[in-house]
Design an enzyme around this catalytic site. Sequence first.
Site, short mmCIF file in Angstrom:
data_model
loop_
_atom_site.label_atom_id
_atom_site.label_comp_id
_atom_site.label_asym_id
_atom_site.label_seq_id
_atom_site.Cartn_x
_atom_site.Cartn_y
_atom_site.Cartn_z
CG LEU A 133 -2.01 -1.22 1.13
CD1 LEU A 133 -2.97 -1.25 2.50
CD2 LEU A 133 -2.52 -1.16 -0.13
CB CYS A 134 4.37 1.60 -0.09
SG CYS A 134 5.36 2.71 0.66
CG HIS A 135 1.03 6.69 -1.96
ND1 HIS A 135 0.60 6.49 -0.94
CD2 HIS A 135 -0.13 7.10 -2.91
CE1 HIS A 135 -0.54 6.79 -0.81
NE2 HIS A 135 -1.03 7.06 -2.04
CG MET B 42 6.72 2.73 4.47
SD MET B 42 6.86 1.69 6.08
CE MET B 42 7.41 0.33 5.70
CD GLU B 43 9.42 5.63 0.26
OE1 GLU B 43 8.42 5.08 -0.35
OE2 GLU B 43 9.09 5.73 1.41
CG ASP C 192 23.72 -12.86 -0.40
OD1 ASP C 192 23.50 -14.27 -0.39
OD2 ASP C 192 24.26 -12.39 -1.61
#
Length: 158
Positions: free
Chosen positions: A76-78, A113-114, A128
């Site tokens: 739901l992130c733009h 969020m970014e 990794d």
Amino acid sequence: MQGGLTHFDAAGQARMVDVGGKAETVREAVARGRVAMRPETLGLIVEGRAGKGDVLGVARIAGIMAAKRTAELIPLCHPLPLSSVRLELTPSGPDALEIEAAVTTAGRTGVEMEAMTAVTVAALTVYDMCKAVDRAMRIEAVRLVRKSGGKSGLYEAT
């Protein structure tokens, strides 16, 4: 909790928040996290002796790429045009790598969020690239430490 949950409509269904009526402002978010590891592993990273190459450089690029693709990962992130993404990976003590991401945009919604996605993917990249020598590494404490812009203004973690 401030303002309630915005990603649900009156019937409780998930929705993307309508930001069309919001003012465009400069928005910034800063997130941090860390990768805890054996001191020997941190030595390999800092000295550039990891078998897969420049761990810090690759993790920085991975974090930047992740910030740019956050809307593809978080449902739901733009999608946002980012003005800048800065990542710093810094040794912390004998056994950890601190990661900080700062993300800015001029838009109608924030970039928290970014910033957190950038930190997380950079940390996963470190894992990794070094898992062959240290599978016990831990990704820890990914969190928002600062955000500014928009109607809610400044937030700083305590």
